[in-house]
Design a protein around this motif. Structure first.
Motif, PDB file in Angstrom:
ATOM      1  N   ARG A  31      -8.506  -4.688  11.485  1.00  0.00           N
ATOM      2  CA  ARG A  31      -7.300  -4.344  10.732  1.00  0.00           C
ATOM      3  C   ARG A  31      -6.383  -3.566  11.681  1.00  0.00           C
ATOM      4  NH1 ARG A  31      -7.091   0.423   6.641  1.00  0.00           N
ATOM      5  NH2 ARG A  31      -5.109   0.130   5.590  1.00  0.00           N
TER       6      ARG A  31
ATOM      7  N   GLU B  67      -5.202  14.842   8.640  1.00  0.00           N
ATOM      8  CA  GLU B  67      -6.003  13.601   8.609  1.00  0.00           C
ATOM      9  C   GLU B  67      -6.070  13.132  10.049  1.00  0.00           C
ATOM     10  OE1 GLU B  67      -6.756  10.097   9.115  1.00  0.00           O
ATOM     11  OE2 GLU B  67      -5.136   9.412   7.785  1.00  0.00           O
TER      12      GLU B  67
ATOM     13  N   SER C 194      -9.439   1.546   1.710  1.00  0.00           N
ATOM     14  CA  SER C 194      -8.206   2.272   1.408  1.00  0.00           C
ATOM     15  C   SER C 194      -7.628   1.855   0.059  1.00  0.00           C
ATOM     16  CB  SER C 194      -7.169   2.000   2.490  1.00  0.00           C
ATOM     17  OG  SER C 194      -7.713   2.332   3.740  1.00  0.00           O
TER      18      SER C 194
ATOM     19  N   TYR D  40       0.854  -1.199   0.000  1.00  0.00           N
ATOM     20  CA  TYR D  40       0.000   0.000   0.000  1.00  0.00           C
ATOM     21  C   TYR D  40       0.895   1.255   0.000  1.00  0.00           C
ATOM     22  CZ  TYR D  40      -3.687   3.065   2.118  1.00  0.00           C
ATOM     23  OH  TYR D  40      -4.597   4.055   2.410  1.00  0.00           O
TER      24      TYR D  40
ATOM     25  N   ARG E  79       2.419   8.311   1.443  1.00  0.00           N
ATOM     26  CA  ARG E  79       1.235   9.007   0.925  1.00  0.00           C
ATOM     27  C   ARG E  79       1.484  10.522   0.878  1.00  0.00           C
ATOM     28  NH1 ARG E  79      -4.380   6.975   3.237  1.00  0.00           N
ATOM     29  NH2 ARG E  79      -4.138   8.307   5.041  1.00  0.00           N
TER      30      ARG E  79
ATOM     31  N   CYS F 199      -7.420   4.980  11.870  1.00  0.00           N
ATOM     32  CA  CYS F 199      -8.338   6.121  11.995  1.00  0.00           C
ATOM     33  C   CYS F 199      -9.683   5.801  11.389  1.00  0.00           C
ATOM     34  CB  CYS F 199      -7.767   7.334  11.281  1.00  0.00           C
ATOM     35  SG  CYS F 199      -6.205   7.843  11.949  1.00  0.00           S
TER      36      CYS F 199
HETATM   37  C1  SIN Z   1      -5.043   5.767   9.158  1.00  0.00           C
HETATM   38  O1  SIN Z   1      -5.465   5.005   9.981  1.00  0.00           O
HETATM   39  O2  SIN Z   1      -4.713   6.900   9.449  1.00  0.00           O
HETATM   40  C2  SIN Z   1      -4.891   5.391   7.714  1.00  0.00           C
HETATM   41  C3  SIN Z   1      -5.587   4.180   7.320  1.00  0.00           C
HETATM   42  C4  SIN Z   1      -5.494   3.895   5.853  1.00  0.00           C
HETATM   43  O3  SIN Z   1      -4.890   4.620   5.070  1.00  0.00           O
HETATM   44  O4  SIN Z   1      -6.066   2.892   5.461  1.00  0.00           O
END
Ligand code: SIN
Length: 513
Positions: A311, A283, A475, A136, A190, A317
């Motif tokens: 997960r 974020e 995602s 990812y 990212r 988040c």
């Molecule tokens: C996150 O938990 O901040 C990112 C989760 C994701 O990109 O899938």
């Protein structure tokens, strides 16, 4: 002497991790990915103070390395390096940047097993999930290597025949990338992929729990040939982090800040950035509703529940947090979730093949999860399973289901960030939408329904930035990731991911005869 000390420390770490992994049949191909120095201006460096802090494996509490405990002075040096590098990096062509990013991506792919092992060692994430995160994570570098070549301007019809109106996109400058421990690889790529493709340079501040993944990423950036100063990594302990964050958000040489983490810290950084009117991408926290309507396909709903809740052990988040099942399906859904947890989840050391739930990242997080469960139980929640620390001890908390849950309980009001599912019963669509939207956060939401009209009605009315409809895993690099309300500002990934790193310059070409 300095070089000798650094390489001896690196060697110790390599030996330690090699021993750790060979026991279980894993071996690093390139132990050189392990660094115990920060990365500033193309050099591997100690903190100016000489101080370090320990990085531990949350699975067993063992120290796996020491990294520099950098402070304001180191951070200023990193920003200076990024600022200097920006002067030439901004003038490279999109194609030149794309070629370097593609090399970086290829190296990540070649080294994905080692990157995954490092991630598991410092974050406790089960190895299969770490491999998934590396795939990812590297996909963001690949994506932005491609997307960077399509950051177009516009020629706008002018109101006067003597003028042409042209809008061009330019990189904003040096950006501070402040990243979390729950995705120690992907949250960096990212941001950094989008920033570098746009022509920005960056200073990365990884979470204090997981700096080794960030340093490994920087190692590969260096090997890919990214010029010195384009990528910098400043590591700092929990106690130095506020001071480092302050410089990263207020330095006049920093043009923008991108942060992934809690809403509380996000608000603080937003305030700091306001003094210099920095561009900011946030974020932040979630508290995602997960709604199962009577018409749902039960198996799909349970699969969606399992992946969205467990997960990374619930430490994402976008983890489902407030789970609502309609009265007609409630009993079956709760029973099926209990069975799925018992049959599918194996908790333990992420390096063991069968394990798919690791530990909570650190002591304060497990204390928080425990507090949320205990306080909810005091208010009347019932523990259907779990509800306590796991017999493995340390930072392991049992996968838990709470029922008889209501809106005033902490398991509903707060983002749990652990393997705890709080399930409520509801009667009508109107009722559940009211409850789901009665929240200051709006990152992700999920719902399961086979009713076409309901799908559209609910999709339109749920107040979140992203929705999984009959799906618990949303995602993807191609999608725009981000929230509304107090869950943040801006979007990451997708073609919109470069917006935080570019501004529009308007050229008015006049005097045309
Ligand atoms: C996150 O938990 O901040 C990112 C989760 C994701 O990109 O899938």
């Amino acid at each position: 002497m300095q070089i000798f000390r650094q390489s001896r420390r690196a060697l110790q770490l390599q030996r330690h991790l090699l021993r750790y992994d060979f026991h279980r049949g894993h071996g690093f191909r390139y132990a050189s990915l392990l660094h115990q120095e920060g990365y500033i201006g193309g050099k591997w460096v100690s903190a100016l103070s000489g101080k370090t802090f320990a990085v531990t494996n949350p699975c067993n509490g063992k120290v796996i390395g020491h990294v520099p405990d950098m402070d304001e002075a180191d951070t200023k040096t990193a920003i200076d390096s990024a600022y200097e590098a920006f002067q030439s990096w901004q003038r490279t062509t999109a194609k030149e940047r794309s070629i370097l990013l593609r090399k970086w991506y290829n190296l990540m792919e070649e080294n994905k097993e080692d990157l995954a092992l490092i991630l598991t060692a410092e974050a406790g994430k089960p190895l299969a999930e770490s491999r998934g995160e590396i795939g990812y994570g590297s996909s963001f570098i690949e994506w932005f290597a491609e997307e960077g070549r399509r950051i177009y301007g516009e020629v706008v019809p002018s109101p006067a025949s003597s003028k042409e109106i042209i809008l061009i996109r330019e990189p904003i400058g040096v950006v501070s990338l402040i990243t979390p421990w729950n995705f120690p690889n992907a949250m960096i790529t990212r941001k950094a992929g989008a920033a570098l493709a746009s022509g920005c340079t960056c200073v990365i501040k990884p979470a204090e729990d997981t700096p080794l993944s960030a340093l490994a990423i920087a190692d590969l950036a260096e090997k890919a040939g990214l010029p010195p100063g384009v990528v910098n990594v400043v590591t700092a302990s929990r106690s130095n982090t506020p001071a480092v964050g302050n410089v990263l958000c207020t330095s006049p040489k920093v043009a923008g800040v991108s942060f992934t983490g809690s809403s509380a810290v996000g608000k603080h950084l937003y305030r700091l950035c306001s003094s210099g009117i920095k561009k900011i991408g946030l974020e932040l926290g979630g508290n995602a509703p997960f709604i199962v309507f009577d018409s749902a396909d039960l198996n799909k709903a349970v699969d969606g529940f399992m992946i969205s809740k467990f997960r990374n052990g619930g430490q994402t988040c976008i983890s489902s947090n407030r789970i609502y099942a309609q009265s007609g399906i409630y009993e079956k859904f709760v029973a099926a979730c209990k069975e799925a947890i018992s049959k599918r989840l194996v908790m333990g050391d992420g390096l063991n093949k069968d394990v798919n739930v690791g530990p909570i990242i650190n002591q304060s997080q497990i204390d928080k999860v425990e507090g949320i469960v205990n306080d909810s139980v005091k208010l009347g929640a019932e523990v259907l399973m779990g509800g306590k620390r796991h017999e493995l001890g340390g930072l392991f908390y049992e996968p838990t289901i709470l029922t008889n849950v209501s809106s005033e309980m902490p398991c509903v009001k707060e983002e749990i960030f652990g393997p705890v599912a709080a399930i409520q019963k509801f009667e009508s669509e109107e009722e559940v939408l009211k409850k789901a939207n009665a929240c200051q956060h709006g990152l992700a939401g999920y719902f399961f329904s086979q009713d076409y009209s309901q799908v559209w009605r609910v999709a339109r009315r749920l107040e979140v930035g992203m929705i999984g409809i009959n799906d618990g895993l949303i995602s993807a690099v191609e999608a725009a990731f981000g929230g509304i309300k107090e869950s943040g500002i801006g979007r990451e990934g997708s073609r919109h991911g470069v917006d935080d790193y570019t501004h529009i310059k308007y050229l008015c070409m006049g005097g045309i005869n």
